[in-house]
Enzyme design. Structure first.
Site, PDB file in Angstrom:
ATOM      1  N   LYS A   5       0.830  -1.202   0.000  1.00 46.46           N
ATOM      2  CA  LYS A   5       0.000   0.000   0.000  1.00 46.46           C
ATOM      3  C   LYS A   5       0.871   1.261   0.000  1.00 46.46           C
ATOM      4  O   LYS A   5       2.090   1.194   0.209  1.00 46.46           O
ATOM      5  CB  LYS A   5      -0.935  -0.039   1.215  1.00 46.46           C
TER       6      LYS A   5
ATOM      7  N   HIS B 266      -2.112  -5.458   1.371  1.00 43.22           N
ATOM      8  CA  HIS B 266      -3.385  -6.133   1.096  1.00 43.22           C
ATOM      9  C   HIS B 266      -3.066  -7.532   0.604  1.00 43.22           C
ATOM     10  O   HIS B 266      -2.104  -7.723  -0.137  1.00 43.22           O
ATOM     11  CB  HIS B 266      -4.181  -5.406   0.006  1.00 43.22           C
TER      12      HIS B 266
ATOM     13  N   GLU C 105      -9.425 -10.323  -8.036  1.00 38.51           N
ATOM     14  CA  GLU C 105      -8.476  -9.224  -7.819  1.00 38.51           C
ATOM     15  C   GLU C 105      -7.288  -9.326  -8.782  1.00 38.51           C
ATOM     16  O   GLU C 105      -6.797  -8.302  -9.268  1.00 38.51           O
ATOM     17  CB  GLU C 105      -8.011  -9.244  -6.365  1.00 38.51           C
TER      18      GLU C 105
HETATM   19  P1  DAT Z   1      -7.832  -6.952   5.473  1.00 31.83           P
HETATM   20  O1  DAT Z   1      -7.023  -5.877   4.779  1.00 31.83           O
HETATM   21  O2  DAT Z   1      -7.085  -7.532   6.644  1.00 31.83           O
HETATM   22  O3  DAT Z   1      -8.361  -7.992   4.540  1.00 31.83           O
HETATM   23  P2  DAT Z   1     -10.523  -5.874   5.511  1.00 31.83           P
HETATM   24  O4  DAT Z   1     -10.706  -6.481   4.148  1.00 31.83           O
HETATM   25  O5  DAT Z   1     -11.534  -6.206   6.547  1.00 31.83           O
HETATM   26  O6  DAT Z   1      -9.087  -6.216   6.121  1.00 31.83           O
HETATM   27  O7  DAT Z   1     -10.509  -4.290   5.376  1.00 31.83           O
HETATM   28  C1  DAT Z   1      -9.842  -3.669   4.283  1.00 31.83           C
HETATM   29  C2  DAT Z   1      -9.035  -2.524   4.785  1.00 31.83           C
HETATM   30  O8  DAT Z   1      -9.900  -1.525   5.321  1.00 31.83           O
HETATM   31  C3  DAT Z   1      -8.100  -2.885   5.935  1.00 31.83           C
HETATM   32  O9  DAT Z   1      -6.849  -3.344   5.450  1.00 31.83           O
HETATM   33  C4  DAT Z   1      -7.979  -1.606   6.695  1.00 31.83           C
HETATM   34  C5  DAT Z   1      -9.313  -0.937   6.496  1.00 31.83           C
HETATM   35  N1  DAT Z   1     -10.240  -1.173   7.622  1.00 31.83           N
HETATM   36  C6  DAT Z   1     -10.927  -2.311   7.870  1.00 31.83           C
HETATM   37  N2  DAT Z   1     -11.686  -2.195   8.954  1.00 31.83           N
HETATM   38  C7  DAT Z   1     -11.473  -0.943   9.421  1.00 31.83           C
HETATM   39  C8  DAT Z   1     -11.957  -0.198  10.506  1.00 31.83           C
HETATM   40  N3  DAT Z   1     -12.868  -0.707  11.366  1.00 31.83           N
HETATM   41  N4  DAT Z   1     -11.496   1.060  10.671  1.00 31.83           N
HETATM   42  C9  DAT Z   1     -10.606   1.589   9.828  1.00 31.83           C
HETATM   43  N5  DAT Z   1     -10.101   0.959   8.740  1.00 31.83           N
HETATM   44  C10 DAT Z   1     -10.527  -0.297   8.547  1.00 31.83           C
HETATM   45 MG    MG Z   2      -9.728  -7.827   2.961  1.00 29.34          MG
END
Ligand code: DAT
Ligand code: MG
Length: 150
Positions: free
Chosen positions: A9, A115, A126
């Site tokens: 990222k 990611h 993706e």
């Molecule tokens: P991951 O990246 O572990 O797969 P995710 O798909 O649930 O996590 O979320 C995508 C991204 O969004 C994550 O890398 C960071 C951000 N994110 C997720 N939940 C969040 C939250 N509650 N507050 C702030 N950012 C968040």
């Molecule tokens: Mg995710």
């Protein structure tokens, strides 16, 4: 063998962590079969993160992911999707275990460096978003035998 999409990222690029983060995946035995430094458009960010549309953090997430260049990688290996998720660690840097990428290189929750696709379906979707088929390379490595499934 599985394939997965990994993104370094904008924070990883800005903090000059590209080499060290890629090194974690290489050390584990994953094969880089595609790689590009690129700027994510608003449209691509929206498609990539469409499962999160409507959530409170969505706008900030898209803003972050489009704030500067990222490194997109296609990685291949035995159970690559799950292996990469384990190498990445828990979503928030403050929760991620020491020894993981997110646990070792960051403390922020939103700015979490990497990611990784979370299922075979997500990986296929993706990878197609970020790579043309002709930019994914099948090739032999001298240690393939030692990274095989058995
Ligand atoms: P991951 O990246 O572990 O797969 P995710 O798909 O649930 O996590 O979320 C995508 C991204 O969004 C994550 O890398 C960071 C951000 N994110 C997720 N939940 C969040 C939250 N509650 N507050 C702030 N950012 C968040
Ligand atoms: Mg995710």
């Amino acid at each position: 063998m599985e394939r997965t999409l990994i993104l370094l990222k904008p924070d990883a690029v800005q903090r000059r962590l590209i080499g060290r983060v890629i090194g974690r995946f290489e050390c584990k035995g994953l094969k880089v079969i595609g790689m590009r430094l690129m700027q994510i458009s608003d449209e691509l960010a929206a498609t990539h993160y469409e499962a999160h549309q409507g959530k409170p953090f969505y706008a900030g997430l898209v803003q972050f992911m489009t704030s500067g260049p990222v490194v997109a990688m296609a990685l291949e290996g035995n159970k690559a999707i799950n292996v990469c998720r384990k190498l990445m660690g828990a979503t928030f840097g403050s929760d991620a275990d020491a020894g993981t990428i997110r646990g070792d290189f960051g403390i922020s929750d939103g700015f979490n460096l990497v990611h990784g696709s979370d299922s075979p379906e997500a990986a296929q979707r993706e990878l197609e978003l970020f790579f043309d088929a002709s930019d994914l390379h099948s090739y032999d490595l001298i240690d393939d035998k030692w990274n095989a499934t058995e």
